[in-house]
Design an enzyme around this catalytic site. Sequence first.
Site, PDB file in Angstrom:
ATOM      1  N   GLN A  42       0.857  -1.186   0.000  1.00  0.00           N
ATOM      2  CA  GLN A  42       0.000   0.000   0.000  1.00  0.00           C
ATOM      3  C   GLN A  42       0.897   1.242   0.000  1.00  0.00           C
ATOM      4  OE1 GLN A  42      -2.561   2.482   3.249  1.00  0.00           O
ATOM      5  NE2 GLN A  42      -2.808   0.274   3.348  1.00  0.00           N
ATOM      6  N   ARG A  44       1.332   4.773   0.850  1.00  0.00           N
ATOM      7  CA  ARG A  44       0.698   5.767   1.708  1.00  0.00           C
ATOM      8  C   ARG A  44       1.579   6.999   1.797  1.00  0.00           C
ATOM      9  NH1 ARG A  44      -1.008   4.288   7.749  1.00  0.00           N
ATOM     10  NH2 ARG A  44       1.176   4.641   8.229  1.00  0.00           N
ATOM     11  N   LYS A  46       0.720  11.037   2.768  1.00  0.00           N
ATOM     12  CA  LYS A  46      -0.348  11.976   3.131  1.00  0.00           C
ATOM     13  C   LYS A  46      -0.006  13.406   2.741  1.00  0.00           C
ATOM     14  CE  LYS A  46      -3.189   9.273   5.646  1.00  0.00           C
ATOM     15  NZ  LYS A  46      -4.537   8.943   5.140  1.00  0.00           N
ATOM     16  N   ASP A  94     -12.284   8.757   4.989  1.00  0.00           N
ATOM     17  CA  ASP A  94     -12.108   8.952   3.547  1.00  0.00           C
ATOM     18  C   ASP A  94     -13.429   8.712   2.827  1.00  0.00           C
ATOM     19  OD1 ASP A  94      -9.463   9.361   4.203  1.00  0.00           O
ATOM     20  OD2 ASP A  94      -8.858   7.306   3.748  1.00  0.00           O
ATOM     21  N   LYS A 142       1.873   6.522  14.033  1.00  0.00           N
ATOM     22  CA  LYS A 142       0.556   7.115  14.279  1.00  0.00           C
ATOM     23  C   LYS A 142       0.495   7.605  15.705  1.00  0.00           C
ATOM     24  CE  LYS A 142      -2.890   5.528  11.022  1.00  0.00           C
ATOM     25  NZ  LYS A 142      -4.149   4.820  10.832  1.00  0.00           N
ATOM     26  N   GLY A 176       2.137  -1.142  15.150  1.00  0.00           N
ATOM     27  CA  GLY A 176       3.201  -1.530  16.069  1.00  0.00           C
ATOM     28  C   GLY A 176       3.663  -2.968  15.901  1.00  0.00           C
ATOM     29  N   VAL A 202       4.804  -1.254   8.815  1.00  0.00           N
ATOM     30  CA  VAL A 202       5.303  -0.003   8.245  1.00  0.00           C
ATOM     31  C   VAL A 202       6.787   0.103   8.591  1.00  0.00           C
ATOM     32  CG1 VAL A 202       4.919   2.468   7.991  1.00  0.00           C
ATOM     33  CG2 VAL A 202       3.021   0.996   8.682  1.00  0.00           C
ATOM     34  N   MET A 285      18.828 -15.777  40.182  1.00  0.00           N
ATOM     35  CA  MET A 285      18.169 -14.495  40.288  1.00  0.00           C
ATOM     36  C   MET A 285      18.987 -13.533  39.444  1.00  0.00           C
ATOM     37  SD  MET A 285      17.399 -11.579  41.570  1.00  0.00           S
ATOM     38  CE  MET A 285      18.371 -10.121  41.731  1.00  0.00           C
ATOM     39  N   CYS A 441       4.493 -15.909  45.628  1.00  0.00           N
ATOM     40  CA  CYS A 441       5.641 -15.833  44.721  1.00  0.00           C
ATOM     41  C   CYS A 441       6.294 -17.196  44.547  1.00  0.00           C
ATOM     42  CB  CYS A 441       6.681 -14.864  45.248  1.00  0.00           C
ATOM     43  SG  CYS A 441       5.995 -13.252  45.615  1.00  0.00           S
TER      44      CYS A 441
HETATM   45  C1  LIG Z   1      13.490 -18.904  43.891  1.00  0.00           C
HETATM   46  C2  LIG Z   1      14.460 -17.842  43.626  1.00  0.00           C
HETATM   47  O1  LIG Z   1      15.384 -17.986  42.879  1.00  0.00           O
HETATM   48  N1  LIG Z   1      14.235 -16.709  44.232  1.00  0.00           N
HETATM   49  C3  LIG Z   1      15.079 -15.558  44.066  1.00  0.00           C
HETATM   50  C4  LIG Z   1      14.373 -14.491  43.290  1.00  0.00           C
HETATM   51  O2  LIG Z   1      15.027 -13.271  43.337  1.00  0.00           O
HETATM   52  C5  LIG Z   1      15.293 -12.790  44.633  1.00  0.00           C
HETATM   53  C6  LIG Z   1      15.967 -11.445  44.556  1.00  0.00           C
HETATM   54  O3  LIG Z   1      15.230 -10.521  43.910  1.00  0.00           O
HETATM   55  C7  LIG Z   1      16.185 -13.774  45.326  1.00  0.00           C
HETATM   56  O4  LIG Z   1      16.490 -13.293  46.591  1.00  0.00           O
HETATM   57  C8  LIG Z   1      15.466 -15.073  45.421  1.00  0.00           C
HETATM   58  O5  LIG Z   1      16.293 -15.990  46.031  1.00  0.00           O
END
Ligand SMILES: CC(=O)N[C@H]1CO[C@H](CO)[C@@H](O)[C@@H]1O
Length: 519
Positions: A42, A44, A46, A94, A142, A176, A202, A285, A441
Amino acid sequence: MPSKDVDYSCYLVTDSTPAILGDKDLVAVVKAAVEGGATIVQYRDKTSETAELVQVAKQLHQITKRAGVPLLINDRVDVALAAGVEGVHVGQDDLDLKTTRRILGPDAIIGITANTLEEALEAARDGADYLGIGTVYATPTKENTKSIIGAAGVQQILTALASAGHDEVKTVAIGGINARNVQRIMYQCASPEKKLDGVAVVSAIMASDDPKDATQHLCKLISQPPPFVTPVSRGKLTRDELVAKAPVIVKRMAQAKPLCHNMTNLVVQNFAANVALAVGSSPIMSNNGLEAADLAALGGSLVINMGTTTPEMRENHLRALAAYNAVGSPTLLDPVGAGATAHRREGVKALMAGGFFDVIKGNEGEIRTVSGAQGVKQHGVDSGASQLSLEDRIRLVKGTAARERNIILMTGSTDVISDGERTFTINNGHPYLGEITGSGCTLGTTIASMMAAEREDKLLAALTGILMYEIAAERAGVREEVKGPGTFVPAFIDELYRIRQECVNNETRWAQTAKVDLV
Ligand SMILES: CC(=O)N[C@H]1CO[C@H](CO)[C@@H](O)[C@@H]1O
Ligand SMILES: *[C@@H]1O[C@H](CO)[C@@H](O)[C@H](O)[C@H]1NC(C)=O
């Protein structure tokens, strides 16, 4: 050429602005892109005057015609007629579609931009050959960010087109899209009823120093599923199969000792690392996004914990996510406190728009934020304490997983997990888990470790992680020396370790206590 037999897969939209094109020659870039495999172009522009538009269009047409690639003109029906090209692409502001069709005739390719369900359905009714659906993500070309609908918004439009019986209309996503995200976008935009026919790019081509190479690379990616999609179809899974397979997966994981790469700023260091070791994975980590590619190559999994995310951290997270996505290694997002502040909601949105997570796990408020983080309809964004019924939770988890095409886990006294097709509730665990920091966690770490060992059925892997974790907690909670959360922690780590050892020794009884239901 028979105009309706068009390959929309690798669709180039030109841009002549210096910020994108640089000092390259437009015609040369299009020539390179066509050589690289662009399937439709296309033009384009403008800003240029009509005479120049016609002249450039004719030059481009010589190139595209030779390659059998259709050339469309953006917006200007008069220029398309004057240059004798195959069609036009019109925007919502358009000339209207019916008039355009009357002028150009039935054989012309006519495409239109669609930003909403209504626009898409109307364009399909009015006989558009294809729709340019977007804006998918923010783009340097854009400025209008109000039109950003994400992959989820595109999917909603595809579903609506299919339910209205518009199977014939072709669709491309735009906005994007680049080599880093194209495979994920095609995957996450697809609805069960209708898939995209292509993507329009693009800058990814126009701004490239080597447009031919960039196009070749993009076209190749477009033709292949992303590395994180498992080739096997997701089979059905019963409770009995789960109970039989979970110990085998734990054993496999314990023997492989996969790396669990966690990007987090936990205050519960010791506990997190101890859980990973007890479970049998090998914790590392690293918050440095630059070394993620090396780590991703080692075949482990990535956990991104949003606990205290800063803008610099986000860059690292996105880089690591891209590295794991590129090799198809498992990724898990733990959007801690996602609904709590605008900054965190923004963070979840940016991460989900920046890559693919195999699993997103969170509590009710977090998952509600995740469910509203993308898409045309913004529902359930606020993290109010409103208690959803179990049925509502199941609906939310299943719907979000189907939309994101991944696995969503909502933790609670009853956990709900779904891959969009198969949904389970789990009623294991112990109240002490709620009385200690870091239990959410470390559950993420446990699940991610299983996913590194069980690559084919990711839901099975995630369920195994949950069961190991929660059954260990149950066993710890009833131990005689455990009097409260303080004595619970070491007992819990012991039980994780013991379950792992039992699995290694082929003792599978622990899994019999699974309180899991397929819903
Ligand atoms: C399970 C594990 O690896 N935990 C780690 C994740 O990251 C933190 C630091 O930000 C570590 O302290 C943990 O041991
Ligand atoms: C567990 O089972 C495998 C295969 O069935 C066997 O090779 C192995 O020796 C068993 N391990 C133990 C500790 O019994």
